[in-house]
Design an enzyme around this catalytic site. Structure first.
Site, PDB file in Angstrom:
ATOM      1  N   LYS A   1     -15.818 -10.535   6.761  1.00  0.00           N
ATOM      2  CA  LYS A   1     -14.974 -11.237   6.177  1.00  0.00           C
ATOM      3  C   LYS A   1     -15.303 -12.703   5.683  1.00  0.00           C
ATOM      4  O   LYS A   1     -14.934 -13.289   4.708  1.00  0.00           O
ATOM      5  CB  LYS A   1     -13.965 -11.504   7.241  1.00  0.00           C
ATOM      6  CG  LYS A   1     -12.958 -10.510   7.743  1.00  0.00           C
ATOM      7  CD  LYS A   1     -11.949 -10.163   6.639  1.00  0.00           C
ATOM      8  CE  LYS A   1     -11.245  -8.853   7.066  1.00  0.00           C
ATOM      9  NZ  LYS A   1     -10.444  -8.114   5.870  1.00  0.00           N
TER      10      LYS A   1
ATOM     11  N   SER B   1      -7.509   1.744  -2.389  1.00  0.00           N
ATOM     12  CA  SER B   1      -6.122   0.904  -2.648  1.00  0.00           C
ATOM     13  C   SER B   1      -6.659  -0.435  -3.187  1.00  0.00           C
ATOM     14  O   SER B   1      -7.650  -1.176  -2.853  1.00  0.00           O
ATOM     15  CB  SER B   1      -5.525   0.662  -1.150  1.00  0.00           C
ATOM     16  OG  SER B   1      -4.671  -0.407  -1.598  1.00  0.00           O
TER      17      SER B   1
ATOM     18  N   GLU C   1     -16.055 -11.449   2.346  1.00  0.00           N
ATOM     19  CA  GLU C   1     -14.961 -11.053   1.466  1.00  0.00           C
ATOM     20  C   GLU C   1     -14.497 -12.527   1.086  1.00  0.00           C
ATOM     21  O   GLU C   1     -14.008 -12.831  -0.218  1.00  0.00           O
ATOM     22  CB  GLU C   1     -13.966 -10.644   2.574  1.00  0.00           C
ATOM     23  CG  GLU C   1     -12.684 -10.260   1.413  1.00  0.00           C
ATOM     24  CD  GLU C   1     -11.614  -9.623   2.349  1.00  0.00           C
ATOM     25  OE1 GLU C   1     -11.863  -8.685   3.302  1.00  0.00           O
ATOM     26  OE2 GLU C   1     -10.517 -10.156   2.588  1.00  0.00           O
TER      27      GLU C   1
ATOM     28  N   CYS D   1     -11.436  -3.100  13.804  1.00  0.00           N
ATOM     29  CA  CYS D   1     -11.754  -4.373  14.070  1.00  0.00           C
ATOM     30  C   CYS D   1     -11.975  -4.768  15.548  1.00  0.00           C
ATOM     31  O   CYS D   1     -12.690  -5.541  15.789  1.00  0.00           O
ATOM     32  CB  CYS D   1     -10.624  -5.143  13.734  1.00  0.00           C
ATOM     33  SG  CYS D   1      -9.987  -4.479  11.874  1.00  0.00           S
TER      34      CYS D   1
ATOM     35  N   GLU E   1       2.047   1.832  -3.336  1.00  0.00           N
ATOM     36  CA  GLU E   1       0.905   2.291  -4.138  1.00  0.00           C
ATOM     37  C   GLU E   1       0.589   3.734  -3.852  1.00  0.00           C
ATOM     38  O   GLU E   1       0.458   4.363  -4.853  1.00  0.00           O
ATOM     39  CB  GLU E   1      -0.243   1.521  -3.798  1.00  0.00           C
ATOM     40  CG  GLU E   1      -1.528   1.601  -4.708  1.00  0.00           C
ATOM     41  CD  GLU E   1      -2.622   0.918  -4.425  1.00  0.00           C
ATOM     42  OE1 GLU E   1      -2.805   0.204  -3.562  1.00  0.00           O
ATOM     43  OE2 GLU E   1      -3.828   1.015  -4.921  1.00  0.00           O
TER      44      GLU E   1
ATOM     45  N   GLU F   1       0.847  -1.023  -0.144  1.00  0.00           N
ATOM     46  CA  GLU F   1      -0.137   0.130  -0.097  1.00  0.00           C
ATOM     47  C   GLU F   1       0.948   1.266  -0.010  1.00  0.00           C
ATOM     48  O   GLU F   1       0.478   2.275  -0.787  1.00  0.00           O
ATOM     49  CB  GLU F   1      -0.835   0.057   1.313  1.00  0.00           C
ATOM     50  CG  GLU F   1      -2.304   0.863   0.986  1.00  0.00           C
ATOM     51  CD  GLU F   1      -3.179   0.400   2.038  1.00  0.00           C
ATOM     52  OE1 GLU F   1      -4.033  -0.483   1.995  1.00  0.00           O
ATOM     53  OE2 GLU F   1      -3.235   1.264   3.241  1.00  0.00           O
TER      54      GLU F   1
ATOM     55  N   GLU G   1     -13.483 -12.595  -6.718  1.00  0.00           N
ATOM     56  CA  GLU G   1     -11.952 -11.931  -6.717  1.00  0.00           C
ATOM     57  C   GLU G   1     -11.045 -12.754  -5.814  1.00  0.00           C
ATOM     58  O   GLU G   1      -9.645 -12.607  -6.116  1.00  0.00           O
ATOM     59  CB  GLU G   1     -11.928 -10.553  -6.385  1.00  0.00           C
ATOM     60  CG  GLU G   1     -12.935  -9.530  -7.214  1.00  0.00           C
ATOM     61  CD  GLU G   1     -14.020  -9.638  -6.635  1.00  0.00           C
ATOM     62  OE1 GLU G   1     -14.420  -9.709  -5.222  1.00  0.00           O
ATOM     63  OE2 GLU G   1     -15.100  -9.160  -7.423  1.00  0.00           O
TER      64      GLU G   1
ATOM     65  N   CYS H   1      -8.770  -2.366   3.685  1.00  0.00           N
ATOM     66  CA  CYS H   1      -8.808  -3.518   4.694  1.00  0.00           C
ATOM     67  C   CYS H   1     -10.026  -4.121   4.930  1.00  0.00           C
ATOM     68  O   CYS H   1     -10.261  -5.211   5.352  1.00  0.00           O
ATOM     69  CB  CYS H   1      -7.812  -3.502   5.796  1.00  0.00           C
ATOM     70  SG  CYS H   1      -6.315  -2.814   5.571  1.00  0.00           S
TER      71      CYS H   1
END
Lengths: 589, 187
Positions: free
Chosen positions: A364, A325, A367, A510, A288, A285, A372, A305
């Site tokens: 999650k 990102s 996710e 989190c 980037e 990151e 992807e 994230c």
């Protein structure tokens, strides 16, 4: 009334004189003399509903009982919280709720930590006088993260309020009237066809089991029992800061070592640290960000994230997609490496590896199932996601005496991590880790300072400039998506220029995720005190480590040298980056 | 619009276009006028009334379009629409059957008519047959007690109805609908 002190009001509660500022509620005033009036729909961090009537009190000269959560005090008020009549009335109210509630406490997931159950006990409900009509709604489990069971719903409306007021999603609303009222997304559509971002805050604030995470424990037990599989696990930074609460430790007790030992006892063959994924995220990151910073955009870059945030962006702010990102989350980076780098090093075929991720988060689970994040053969890199709550339950189910366990160590190479990885688990942590990395890259030397306390704090928003070398970087941090909207609207309108923004969907980051343990007594969900304690555990772990910068992580050095090449390389992009797309239904901001 | 925000990933133009096409020019203009007031959200119910009078009911796609154009969360719009008795969330039939369930009709056997209607139509009160022909509703009193038991089909009053007349009455309307499809009435 800036600068003016609020008028003081004198009243008596149960014969005790109390003086409080004007505007205080009876419930708050009672708390000051140590009386906790029973409550159900009330939540200190949400708007008032006043719908359950459990918190009623007697007020002299009033012809009816008053809901103490929403009644402001007045001069000379005389309150009784505990006459025999008021206790009976409260008990009757809870009994009436129970009359329509399934009688399946022993087989319910919330058995032992259900607010309705606790209330029934403390108010003295010992028999059922009436059998009320039961609700017969279908259980809605279309979402991979959140299960909705309207039959256990008592219509307190906390989920509706948290979704609208804290997360700014407003996916839930009460539909219909009277006994047939049901809390659901618009048009009663399935959760996975709604604007739900799967953050799970509805699960956290629900007093009963009307919202729960979709359980993955059965899949994990099955994998652990399969001798053909090499079952490995990774744990997110914030698990170590909260798991102890499930075993009687006070909030804020770091339990990294015991957690690792417990996972080994459960039968995992290797225990990895998502912190390494976090370190890797930072390196990718930062690379980037600096590329964007030097080539003119798109800025601000927004962190990626938090899967709840990503989902929110795709549904509510799709025009900001180019700003996010492209880095996968730490979990997905680590899972990808487990089935490529680790698999090759250990000479285990990727399809024999079963990757379990323990996350503070129900999003999650979503996710992990996104297309992807599938391997070329169509199977997921992350096979199962357990919440902190689910892991606590598995440890108990196995009969592990957590408090007596010796400390274990994560396994190399995917278990070596810096303190910068640990603080990912709290709001501002990704930003601080990024600033550590950016300092090193921009100045070309070890940073003068490692702690950027200006981005620390569990409160929802921070907006500041940080000097790094010659550059003054405009950074902002938001947790809770309602807070994030404030920043994002400024980005969309062009009113403010930021260089980098960290967004975490859940309040506190989190540590306050939708999969974290239900708070113990004396704390409540969304409680800043609780979040600060969990955050302090992570800062303590970071502060006590020698290794505090992602760039110094020797495991990463080896990973780049032997496998990935350099940050931002073609291989790194293939394995560690991802993309996003607008999704419908479009949310209303 | 921020120059750093390329519009390629912004689906708002399509979402808006879909909503506008569905509601039509008149409603779009009404919503725009509401949005110019100081309390645009307070016009939600007024907008829903207009949508219902145009389409006969409030479908999920209508409600979504209202939500998008008024920028009020869809859950709130559908929650409100489902709360009020006046709003209908399902399309209504070509023929609205209003069976009187008032005292006089009831003692004269309206309950038997209700059973027969439900049986013949295969629906309950408040529902519409799958072919879109009949909607069954109950009324408290139609003011024609001397003809009890009565039922109203659209504008036609049927008095002293017996259960065995029900299939014949329904059939008459089905035939009428069929005639109208083959020879549409002149407008």
């Amino acid at each position: 009334m800036i600068g003016k002190r609020r008028k003081k009001i004198n009243l008596t509660i149960d014969g005790t004189k109390v003086t409080v500022p004007e505007g205080t509620t009876v419930m708050q005033a009672a708390e000051q003399i140590g009386i906790r009036i029973p409550r159900l729909c009330y939540h200190p961090d949400l708007s008032l509903a006043g719908s359950c009537r459990v918190c009623i009190v007697e007020v002299k000269d009033m012809g009816y009982y008053v809901a103490s959560c929403s009644a402001p005090v007045w001069e000379g008020m005389e309150v009784r919280t505990n006459s025999p009549e008021i206790r009976e009335a409260r008990r009757d109210i809870v009994e009436l709720l129970l009359d329509n509630h399934p009688m399946d406490c022993q087989t319910c997931e919330r058995d032992g930590n259900c607010e309705l159950q606790n209330l029934a006990y403390s108010l003295g409900v010992r028999e059922r006088l009436y059998e009320g009509k039961r609700k017969e709604f279908p259980i809605e489990d279309s979402s991979v993260s959140v299960v909705r069971n309207p039959n256990k719903c008592i219509l307190c409306g906390r989920c509706v309020r948290v979704c609208a007021e804290i997360q700014g999603v407003f996916n839930l609303s009460q539909h219909g009237r009277g006994f047939h009222t049901v809390v659901a997304p618009a048009h009663l559509v399935k959760m996975d066809e709604s604007v739900c971002i799967q953050c799970g805050q509805c699960i956290n604030v629900c007093p009963t089991a009307a919202f729960l995470e979709k359980s993955s424990t059965e899949a994990v037990w099955k994998a652990l029992a399969n001798p053909d599989l090499h079952v490995v696990v990774q744990t997110a930074p914030s698990i170590r800061a909260a798991i102890g609460e499930g075993f009687g430790y006070p909030p804020g007790t770091p339990c990294t070592g015991k957690m690792i030992t417990a996972l080994r006892l459960l039968g995992f063959e290797a225990v990895f640290d998502t912190d390494l994924g976090a370190d890797l995220t930072i390196v990718e990151e930062a690379h980037e960000f600096l590329t964007r910073f030097q080539t003119g955009g798109p800025l601000p870059m927004i962190t990626s994230c938090s899967p709840g945030w990503i989902s929110f962006m795709e549904k509510f702010y799709p025009e900001l997609i180019p700003h996010a990102s492209t880095c996968k989350s730490p979990m997905s980076m680590l899972s990808t490496l487990a089935k490529t780098y680790y698999a090759e090093r250990m000479n285990i075929p990727a399809e024999k590896i079963f990757m379990v991720a323990v996350m503070p988060c129900v999003a999650k689970k979503y996710e992990a199932q996104r297309s992807e994040h599938m391997m070329p053969d169509g199977r997921p890199y992350t096979d199962a996601v357990l919440t902190t709550r689910e892991l606590i339950w598995m440890i108990k189910c196995y009969g592990i005496d957590f408090t007596r366990l010796p400390d274990g160590q994560f396994d190399a190479p995917l278990g070596i991590a810096s303190g910068a990885g640990d603080i990912f688990g709290t709001t501002g942590g990704v930003m601080e880790a990024t600033l550590r990395a950016a300092s090193r890259i921009l100045t070309g030397k070890k940073p003068d300072r490692l702690e950027f306390t200006e981005v620390r704090a569990v409160e929802g928003l921070r907006d500041t400039y940080v000097a790094i070398g010659e550059q003054n970087v405009h950074v902002a941090v938001a947790n809770g998506l309602h807070n994030a909207k404030t920043l994002l609207d400024k980005v969309v309108s062009g009113e403010e220029h930021y260089d980098i923004i960290e967004v975490m969907a859940c309040p506190g980051g989190c540590i306050g995720g939708g999969g974290q343990p239900y708070p113990s007594e004396n704390y409540h969900v969304l409680d800043p005190q609780l979040l600060r304690k969990r955050a302090s555990a992570l800062y303590t772990i970071d502060g006590s480590k020698e290794l505090r910068e992602s760039y110094e992580n020797p495991a990463l050095e080896e990973l780049y040298e032997t496998y990935l090449g350099s940050p931002g390389s073609v291989k790194a992009h293939q394995l560690l980056h991802t993309q996003y797309r607008p999704r419908l239904p479009r949310g209303i901001r | 619009m921020n120059q750093h925000c390329p519009s390629s990933t912004d689906n708002w133009p399509e979402v808006k276009a879909v909503a506008e096409r569905l509601l039509g020019e008149d409603l779009v203009q009404f919503i725009e006028a509401c949005r110019k007031t100081s309390e645009p959200n307070s016009y939600l119910i007024a907008v829903l009334h207009k949508v219902q009078s145009k389409f006969g009911y409030l479908g999920a796609s209508h409600l979504d379009a209202v939500a998008q154009l008024m920028q009020i969360p869809a859950a709130k719009v559908s929650g409100i629409a489902s709360f009020y008795h006046y709003f209908r969330l399902q399309p209504r039939g070509k023929f609205i059957i209003n069976l009187c369930l008032g005292t006089a009709c009831y003692v004269k056997g309206a309950d038997h008519l209700a059973e027969k209607l439900k049986e013949e139509l295969g629906i309950d009160f408040g529902e519409t047959t799958s072919d879109g022909m009949f909607t069954l509703e109950g009324a408290r009193c139609l003011g024609a007690c001397s003809l009890a038991p009565v039922m109203l089909v659209n504008e036609d009053m049927h008095g002293t109805v017996t259960p065995d007349q029900i299939p014949i009455i329904l059939d008459r309307y089905l035939k009428k609908a069929k005639r109208e499809t083959t020879n549409p009435p002149e407008t």
